[in-house]
Every structure is written in C-alpha cells, then in structure tokens.
Design an enzyme around this catalytic site. Structure first.
Site, PDB file in Angstrom:
ATOM      1  N   GLY A 133      83.106  54.637 -75.794  1.00 24.57           N
ATOM      2  CA  GLY A 133      84.507  54.667 -76.937  1.00 24.57           C
ATOM      3  C   GLY A 133      85.461  54.968 -76.798  1.00 24.57           C
ATOM      4  CD  GLU A 134      90.559  55.409 -77.959  1.00 20.99           C
ATOM      5  OE1 GLU A 134      89.699  53.839 -77.884  1.00 20.99           O
ATOM      6  OE2 GLU A 134      91.182  55.999 -77.392  1.00 20.99           O
ATOM      7  CB  SER A 135      88.250  58.782 -74.347  1.00 21.59           C
ATOM      8  OG  SER A 135      89.340  58.049 -74.180  1.00 21.59           O
ATOM      9  CB  CYS A 149      83.043  54.417 -70.389  1.00 26.37           C
ATOM     10  SG  CYS A 149      84.346  52.690 -70.058  1.00 26.37           S
ATOM     11  NE  ARG A 158      91.739  57.276 -72.811  1.00 29.72           N
ATOM     12  CZ  ARG A 158      92.571  56.809 -73.513  1.00 29.72           C
ATOM     13  NH1 ARG A 158      94.051  57.606 -74.257  1.00 29.72           N
ATOM     14  NH2 ARG A 158      92.079  56.461 -74.592  1.00 29.72           N
ATOM     15  CB  ILE A 178      84.111  47.636 -72.036  1.00 27.08           C
ATOM     16  CG1 ILE A 178      82.721  47.533 -71.626  1.00 27.08           C
ATOM     17  CG2 ILE A 178      84.899  47.441 -73.343  1.00 27.08           C
ATOM     18  CD1 ILE A 178      81.776  47.428 -72.468  1.00 27.08           C
ATOM     19  NE  ARG A 179      89.391  48.942 -75.224  1.00 23.63           N
ATOM     20  CZ  ARG A 179      89.662  50.358 -76.201  1.00 23.63           C
ATOM     21  NH1 ARG A 179      91.066  51.121 -75.263  1.00 23.63           N
ATOM     22  NH2 ARG A 179      88.919  51.074 -76.330  1.00 23.63           N
ATOM     23  CG  HIS A 188      80.272  50.848 -71.138  1.00 23.59           C
ATOM     24  ND1 HIS A 188      79.841  52.083 -72.403  1.00 23.59           N
ATOM     25  CD2 HIS A 188      81.381  50.574 -70.309  1.00 23.59           C
ATOM     26  CE1 HIS A 188      81.580  51.858 -72.868  1.00 23.59           C
ATOM     27  NE2 HIS A 188      82.131  51.424 -72.024  1.00 23.59           N
ATOM     28  CD  GLU A 193      76.353  52.469 -72.300  1.00 23.04           C
ATOM     29  OE1 GLU A 193      76.031  52.852 -71.380  1.00 23.04           O
ATOM     30  OE2 GLU A 193      77.312  52.200 -72.913  1.00 23.04           O
TER      31      GLU A 193
HETATM   32  N1  GLN Z   1      89.330  52.763 -72.936  1.00 23.81           N
HETATM   33  C1  GLN Z   1      89.039  53.820 -73.290  1.00 23.81           C
HETATM   34  C2  GLN Z   1      89.562  55.330 -73.587  1.00 23.81           C
HETATM   35  O1  GLN Z   1      90.206  55.160 -73.205  1.00 23.81           O
HETATM   36  C3  GLN Z   1      87.546  54.697 -72.806  1.00 23.81           C
HETATM   37  C4  GLN Z   1      85.998  52.673 -72.690  1.00 23.81           C
HETATM   38  C5  GLN Z   1      85.139  52.970 -73.015  1.00 23.81           C
HETATM   39  O2  GLN Z   1      84.735  53.990 -73.215  1.00 23.81           O
HETATM   40  N2  GLN Z   1      84.494  51.920 -72.638  1.00 23.81           N
HETATM   41  O3  GLN Z   1      88.933  56.425 -75.036  1.00 23.81           O
END
Ligand code: GLN
Length: 199
Positions: free
Chosen positions: A50-52, A82, A109, A136-137, A171, A173
């Site tokens: 998600g968004e850390s 992630c 990151r 993903i990112r 990921h 999941e």
């Molecule tokens: N880029 C996100 C972060 O730094 C991590 C991306 C993800 O969990 N898919 O939080």
C-alpha cells in the site's frame, strides 16, 4: 489461533481473500488488525502493500509498532509485502517511514520508478518454485544482511527471510497462486502448533 492482516490501507482484502483460498484456514481465523487489542490471539501477522507512509502513521498512532516488534521477537511469524517490507526493514532511507528493524535490509523506496514502471515477472522461489511476481511501485532491497535470499530478480534479492520474518518486494496476494501464503501458514503452524486449533 488467528492470522492478522494490518487493516488500514492497501491490499488488505486481497491478502484476506487469498488466505481464504487455503483449504485448512477457516474464515474466522483471518482478522483485520487496527488496534493492539486486535493483536490478542494472533499467531501470524501480515503487513500488506500500500502506501508505507500512511500505514506507518496509522500503526504508530495506534501503538502497534512496539507491540508487533515484541511479538515478532517472541517468535510470532510476520510477512511484510512491498510497503509491508519497507515497514519492517532496518533502513528505509526516508524520514517519513521508520523501519521496525525486524529484518536486516536497507530499502530504496520506489526503486524501479513510478506506477507506470510496474511489471510482473516469473521468478524462482526457494522451496516454492516458479511464481509470478507482481511489482507495483516496488521498493528495492539494497543491502541484505543476515537473511536468507528466497528469490532474486536480476541478481537482486526480492524475497528474503530471517527466521520467523519474511520480506517481499512484490505482491504475492495479486495472483491466484496461494503457495507463498501457504508457506507462511506452515511457518505459523511450526511455531504455534496445529492450525486450525479446535477452540
Ligand atoms: N511505493 C510504495 C511505498 O513506498 C509501496 C508500493 C506498494 O506497496 N505496492 O509505500
């Protein structure tokens, strides 16, 4: 006996759904965690992608950080995927997110670029075999010490393990392949006894 998924933001439902596909895990054994009292009875913890920065802020506000650190040091298995890996790392290289230092890796990151640079790739995972890994990112693991490399991509680790802690830059999941979650459940079983427990 329950598996807790940190439940604020990100791929919470996706982890819950894939855990539900594992035959011997019952629905009522999967739980979203938002408070320290939700952690009671939890035998395994998943921190999703998600968004850390967001997940970190909410975990901190709800006093989950020290509680989880203590549980993991007492042997409770934890899987960080992630953003979840960023949160358990030794060094995030970002002041907005402090790693819990539960696995000895340094993180870059968004190491592959932005959302548009997301990709999937078949990788070979130790003890598991081929696995389609969705990035993903994704963060990149820069300096892995004292941990077992479970999988690499172009010679760089993307899945590491230190005893009861798993860290993945991708990921697991997001495909229908339950093998990494089954591997994690096996760790929980080994640590905590039979799963499910008839109580
Ligand atoms: N880029 C996100 C972060 O730094 C991590 C991306 C993800 O969990 N898919 O939080």
């Amino acid at each position: 006996m329950e598996i807790g998924v940190i439940g604020y933001q990100g791929d919470v439902e996706e982890h819950i759904n894939i855990l539900r596909k594992i035959a011997h895990v019952r629905k009522n054994q999967i739980k979203k965690i938002k408070t320290t009292s939700d952690l009671k009875k939890v035998s395994g913890i998943i921190i999703p992608g998600g968004e850390s920065t967001t997940i970190y802020k909410l975990m901190k506000e709800n006093d989950l950080i020290d509680e989880i650190k203590g549980m993991v040091r007492d042997g409770v298995p934890l899987m960080g995927t992630c953003a979840g890996l960023i949160l358990i790392s030794r060094e995030t290289n970002d002041d907005r997110v402090k790693g819990m230092n539960l696995i000895d890796v340094e993180i870059q990151r968004n190491g592959y670029g932005r959302q548009k640079d997301s990709f999937s790739k078949i990788i070979e995972v130790k003890d598991i075999g081929e696995f389609e890994a969705v990035f993903i990112r994704a963060p990149r693991i820069k300096n892995a010490k004292n941990c077992e490399i479970m999988a690499s991509l172009e010679k760089e680790p993307v899945f590491v393990r230190d005893k009861n802690v798993l860290g993945l830059t991708f990921h697991p999941e997001l495909t229908n392949n339950t093998k990494i979650h089954e591997y994690f459940i096996d760790m929980v079983k080994r640590e905590r006894g039979p799963f499910p427990l008839e109580v």
